[in-house]
Motif scaffolding. Structure first.
Motif, short mmCIF file in Angstrom:
data_model
loop_
_atom_site.label_atom_id
_atom_site.label_comp_id
_atom_site.label_asym_id
_atom_site.label_seq_id
_atom_site.Cartn_x
_atom_site.Cartn_y
_atom_site.Cartn_z
N UNK A 30 -6.57 26.59 -101.50
CA UNK A 30 -7.54 27.20 -100.53
C UNK A 30 -6.19 28.34 -99.43
N UNK A 31 -5.13 28.45 -100.41
CA UNK A 31 -4.09 29.17 -99.73
C UNK A 31 -3.37 28.58 -98.30
N UNK A 32 -3.73 27.39 -97.98
CA UNK A 32 -3.06 26.49 -96.91
C UNK A 32 -1.96 25.79 -97.48
N UNK A 33 -0.91 25.80 -96.65
CA UNK A 33 0.32 25.03 -97.21
C UNK A 33 0.25 23.78 -96.74
N UNK A 34 0.70 22.89 -97.71
CA UNK A 34 0.65 21.48 -97.17
C UNK A 34 1.95 20.88 -97.42
N UNK A 35 2.38 19.69 -96.70
CA UNK A 35 3.61 19.20 -96.71
C UNK A 35 3.78 18.20 -97.78
N UNK A 36 4.77 18.52 -98.73
CA UNK A 36 4.78 17.51 -99.95
C UNK A 36 5.65 16.43 -99.55
N UNK A 37 6.65 16.88 -98.82
CA UNK A 37 7.55 15.63 -98.41
C UNK A 37 8.74 16.17 -97.40
N UNK A 38 9.08 15.10 -96.59
CA UNK A 38 10.11 15.61 -95.63
C UNK A 38 11.17 14.55 -95.86
N UNK A 39 12.53 15.00 -96.15
CA UNK A 39 13.66 14.27 -96.05
C UNK A 39 14.56 14.43 -95.08
N UNK A 40 15.10 13.14 -94.44
CA UNK A 40 15.96 13.36 -93.40
C UNK A 40 17.50 13.05 -94.08
N UNK A 41 18.17 13.93 -93.97
CA UNK A 41 19.73 13.88 -94.57
C UNK A 41 20.72 13.53 -93.34
N UNK A 42 21.00 12.53 -93.20
CA UNK A 42 21.95 12.11 -92.02
C UNK A 42 23.17 12.53 -92.00
N UNK A 43 23.96 12.35 -91.10
CA UNK A 43 25.38 12.93 -90.91
C UNK A 43 26.08 11.89 -91.89
N UNK A 44 27.10 12.37 -92.58
CA UNK A 44 28.23 11.73 -93.32
C UNK A 44 27.63 11.61 -94.70
N UNK A 46 26.94 12.76 -98.74
CA UNK A 46 27.70 13.10 -99.65
C UNK A 46 27.06 13.13 -101.22
N UNK A 47 27.03 14.17 -101.76
CA UNK A 47 26.29 14.14 -103.24
C UNK A 47 27.36 13.81 -104.03
N UNK A 48 27.09 13.12 -105.00
CA UNK A 48 27.71 12.59 -106.05
C UNK A 48 27.28 13.42 -107.13
N UNK A 49 28.14 14.77 -107.60
CA UNK A 49 27.61 15.53 -108.45
C UNK A 49 28.80 16.54 -108.61
N UNK A 67 25.62 8.09 -99.68
CA UNK A 67 26.16 8.69 -101.11
C UNK A 67 24.92 9.00 -101.75
N UNK A 68 24.66 10.09 -102.20
CA UNK A 68 23.30 10.69 -102.67
C UNK A 68 23.83 10.85 -104.28
N UNK A 69 22.90 10.21 -105.02
CA UNK A 69 23.14 10.31 -106.46
C UNK A 69 21.68 10.77 -107.15
N UNK A 70 21.90 11.80 -108.17
CA UNK A 70 20.91 12.25 -109.01
C UNK A 70 20.87 11.21 -110.30
N UNK A 71 19.89 10.27 -110.31
CA UNK A 71 19.87 9.46 -111.44
C UNK A 71 19.08 9.87 -112.57
#
Length: 167
Positions: A30-44, A46-49, A67-71
């Motif tokens: 219907x051309x209306x934007x819907x929120x798919x997700x919200x992620x809070x990335x806190x201070x400190x 780090x991405x292991x990549x 520590x954020x990891x892409x599994x």
């Protein structure tokens, strides 16, 4: 091009280490934007990549809280990275480890240092430091036990297939 705009934004952003919010929306039928997700990335965070801009643990100049990891397999992790451009905002950590993966008994390891997700997480957390580092070795013990079980199952399957073919 949206990626070009985002890459220009990367140059202008200060204070990412203070944390930020990621909101993904999707346009419905219907051309209306819907929120798919919200992620809070806190201070400190780090991405292991490993990337062009990744740093070694000795170059991390802030207190790592997350520590954020892409599994996934390398191709899957790379796809996740490309599909989530907000990950580029984070400092990237690379591990300079010349160990062979415990998982090498079950899956082909292209070269030393290509570790499973759990091994990478354990070695990164040990390098970052903190409390209860001894508990991390227990994770590797459980992982090694899993690998031994997988190897046994693989050997049993190969033996069974061989017996079937020889009939």
């Amino acid at each position: 091009d949206q990626n070009q705009d985002f890459n220009q934004l990367l140059v202008a952003i200060d204070g990412v280490r203070n944390g930020f919010t990621v909101k993904k929306t999707q346009r419905g039928r219907d051309q209306i934007y819907m929120e798919e997700f919200v992620i809070e990335v806190p201070p400190g965070s780090l991405l292991l990549f490993p990337s062009e801009n990744s740093i070694g643990i000795e170059d991390v100049n802030f207190s790592v809280k997350n520590l954020i990891v892409l599994d996934g397999t390398w191709p899957k992790a790379t796809k996740m990275y490309k599909e989530n451009p907000w990950l580029k905002l984070l400092p990237h950590l690379k591990l300079d480890i010349d160990k062979l993966s415990l998982y090498g008994e079950v899956r082909r390891q292209p070269k030393a240092g290509c570790l499973s997700s759990i091994e990478s997480i354990v070695y990164a957390l040990k390098a970052i430091g903190g409390e209860d580092l001894e508990g991390l070795d227990c994770l590797l013990d459980v992982f090694e036990s899993m690998v031994v079980d997988q190897r046994r199952c693989k050997d049993e399957r190969l033996k069974f297939e061989s017996e079937i073919r020889s009939m």
